[in-house]
Design an enzyme around this catalytic site. Structure first.
Site, PDB file in Angstrom:
ATOM      1  N   GLY A   1       3.248  -0.306  -5.494  1.00  0.00           N
ATOM      2  CA  GLY A   1       3.265  -1.996  -6.270  1.00  0.00           C
ATOM      3  C   GLY A   1       2.828  -0.945  -7.580  1.00  0.00           C
TER       4      GLY A   1
ATOM      5  N   GLY B   1      -7.942   2.145   2.658  1.00  0.00           N
ATOM      6  CA  GLY B   1      -8.313   3.113   1.323  1.00  0.00           C
ATOM      7  C   GLY B   1      -8.835   4.140   1.268  1.00  0.00           C
TER       8      GLY B   1
ATOM      9  N   GLY C   1     -25.536  10.954  -8.548  1.00  0.00           N
ATOM     10  CA  GLY C   1     -25.608   9.270  -8.275  1.00  0.00           C
ATOM     11  C   GLY C   1     -25.501   9.586  -7.380  1.00  0.00           C
TER      12      GLY C   1
ATOM     13  N   ILE D   1     -22.918  10.063  -4.566  1.00  0.00           N
ATOM     14  CA  ILE D   1     -22.040  10.667  -3.669  1.00  0.00           C
ATOM     15  C   ILE D   1     -22.421  11.788  -4.194  1.00  0.00           C
ATOM     16  CG2 ILE D   1     -19.695  11.956  -4.086  1.00  0.00           C
ATOM     17  CD1 ILE D   1     -18.710   9.377  -5.279  1.00  0.00           C
TER      18      ILE D   1
ATOM     19  N   HIS E   1     -42.679  -3.428  17.134  1.00  0.00           N
ATOM     20  CA  HIS E   1     -43.426  -2.141  16.788  1.00  0.00           C
ATOM     21  C   HIS E   1     -43.405  -1.512  17.907  1.00  0.00           C
ATOM     22  CE1 HIS E   1     -46.822   0.776  16.572  1.00  0.00           C
ATOM     23  NE2 HIS E   1     -47.148   0.147  17.588  1.00  0.00           N
TER      24      HIS E   1
ATOM     25  N   GLU F   1       0.783  -1.574  -0.284  1.00  0.00           N
ATOM     26  CA  GLU F   1       0.211   0.040   0.060  1.00  0.00           C
ATOM     27  C   GLU F   1       0.863   1.359   0.552  1.00  0.00           C
ATOM     28  OE1 GLU F   1      -2.363   2.280  -0.395  1.00  0.00           O
ATOM     29  OE2 GLU F   1      -3.739   0.406  -0.429  1.00  0.00           O
TER      30      GLU F   1
ATOM     31  N   LYS G   1      -2.523   4.265   2.572  1.00  0.00           N
ATOM     32  CA  LYS G   1      -2.278   3.739   4.194  1.00  0.00           C
ATOM     33  C   LYS G   1      -3.692   2.664   3.702  1.00  0.00           C
ATOM     34  CE  LYS G   1      -2.897   8.611   6.863  1.00  0.00           C
ATOM     35  NZ  LYS G   1      -3.406   8.939   7.362  1.00  0.00           N
TER      36      LYS G   1
END
Length: 457
Positions: A115, A41, A176, A178, A434, A35, A38
């Site tokens: 990576g 992600g 959408g 976001i 309820h 990674e 951090k």
């Protein structure tokens, strides 16, 4: 120099990558987790978690503003954005520390750095080569910017989450998930918001009845939106932005938030060179996450389908179990629950009515809706909305769709209905507590079973 050969080398420590690492380690596999940023992600640091903290602050502002309606004397003095950021960052930091501790306690080697896949069994990180009997690609996604430079008043969700003040006005490109979440939060915190969406409805991936209900709620809240409207250009000026749409209209605001979706973060990572089958930047896999290259797997947002953290998380577990020789069930996109945390909340799982009709024919599909106006808890919360079930006639429930306060918390039962192929009578016979929002699911099931009690008409 080649180090140890690991059972799994995982490229990316977001929801998909870290889940694969944790499950793999639990099953006795040796794991290297690569990674550059951090562990956790996008979801933990720049996505789901901080956004929901912001939305909770917005919901609290609304609760104070409306306190008089329930007899509580309170007035909203304003929003201290620095304190909101501190609250949000505190949550992220606690979750991050917990996750870091979990990963290190499982004996997973976290390799810090960028990576790159250099062969089917090797990932190179800053000159160091990691060899894996299996390589799991989990490099995640990025905010699409439709060719616009992100700087100053033009931003993506990442910059929007870091703002030190509430923008006085905002144009949001994209209606959408976001887009509507930020529209909802900013409007509650005092911003004038306009959403521009190219498709005919807001939240276009939801059942159309849900989209219409959200549009009604947003109109009532003073959130402006233009659907079937295409973005053309943006001009930056001293006071902010002027956004032009293809129909010639202009919208002025302090900021422009580009929320047109997320693209797969796969460029320059060596996937294609290693022979991995790709389509427009996405990695193609089977239901178990296997690519066309032996020993190379992929999970999360880089795999075509719904880009949700919990889907990537579930896929990570499936891949680890498959590598360890177990027989997991593949993750089916239709059975992945979706929640949009705007006000009112949207929750769904399974097929929309339109999709069910497309697959099974109009004559074989039936639906039932329960309007939350007939539910005591909804009245207490002052919410409007409904629960809709989509079913095969005399067959199982195929889809659950809900809109209203706290409906995200009800999606679990919706998922069980759809995943376990319950029919209306199965659910109608269950006793729902309820007064709860959960009762609305029982009422919808009773309506679907032909015995509605509280429905009008």
């Amino acid at each position: 120099m080649t180090d140890t050969v690991y059972d799994m080398v995982i490229l990316g420590a977001g929801s998909g990558g870290y889940a694969a690492a944790l499950r793999g380690a639990q099953l006795g596999l040796s794991v290297a987790l690569v990674e550059a940023d951090k562990v956790g992600g996008t979801c933990l640091h720049r996505g789901c978690v901080p956004t929901k903290a912001l939305l909770h602050a917005a919901e609290t502002a609304d609760a104070v503003r409306e306190a008089g309606a329930v007899g509580v004397r309170a007035s909203l003095e304003g929003v201290d954005m620095a304190a909101v950021q501190k609250y949000k960052d505190g949550i992220v930091s606690r979750m991050y520390k917990g996750l870091e501790g979990l990963v290190s306690s499982r004996g997973i080697e976290v390799v810090q750095g960028w990576g790159r896949l250099v062969s089917s069994d090797t990932v190179e990180v800053d000159g160091r080569r990691l060899t894996g009997r299996n390589v799991v690609l989990a490099s995640g996604s990025f905010s699409k910017t439709i060719g616009q430079e992100v700087s100053g008043p033009v931003m993506t969700s990442e910059e929007a989450l870091a703002l030190d003040h509430v923008p006085a006005s905002a144009v949001i490109l994209g209606g959408g998930v976001i887009g509507v979440e930020f529209a909802s939060a900013w409007a509650s915190l005092g911003s004038q918001v306009t959403i521009i969406e190219g498709l005919p409805h807001l939240v276009p991936n939801e059942d159309e009845a849900v989209s219409r209900q959200l549009e009604r709620a947003f109109r009532k809240r003073g959130i402006a939106f233009r659907t079937s409207t295409m973005f053309e250009s943006v001009d930056r000026h001293e006071g902010g932005v002027s956004v032009r749409t293809a129909d010639g209209a202009t919208f002025d605001a302090e900021v422009l938030l580009i929320a047109v979706g997320r693209g797969p973060a796969t460029q320059g990572l060596g996937y294609e060179e290693a022979g991995v089958s790709m389509d427009r930047g996405f990695v193609l896999t089977d239901g178990y996450g296997r690519t066309n290259v032996e020993g190379v797997w992929a999970v999360g947002d880089i795999v075509p389908g719904v880009q949700l953290a919990h889907r990537g998380f579930a896929q990570g577990i499936v891949v680890a179990e498959k590598i360890a020789g177990l027989d997991p069930r593949p993750v089916e996109d239709d059975l992945v629950p979706k929640v949009t945390f705007c006000e009112p909340e949207i929750a769904s799982v399974g097929l929309s009515e339109a999709r069910a009709v497309e697959l099974h024919g109009r004559d074989n599909v039936t639906t039932a809706e329960f309007n939350v106006a007939g539910n005591a808890k909804s009245q207490i919360l002052g919410t409007q909305g409904f629960v809709k079930l989509v079913s095969l006639k005399d067959g199982p429930v195929l889809g659950f769709h809900a809109v209203g306060a706290r409906m995200g918390e009800q999606v679990g039962e919706g998922q069980l209905m759809v995943s376990w192929e319950a029919d209306a009578d199965d659910v109608a016979a269950l006793v729902h507590a309820h007064p709860t929002q959960n009762e609305t699911l029982g009422e919808a099931a009773m309506a679907l079973a032909g015995k509605p009690l509280h429905n009008h008409g």
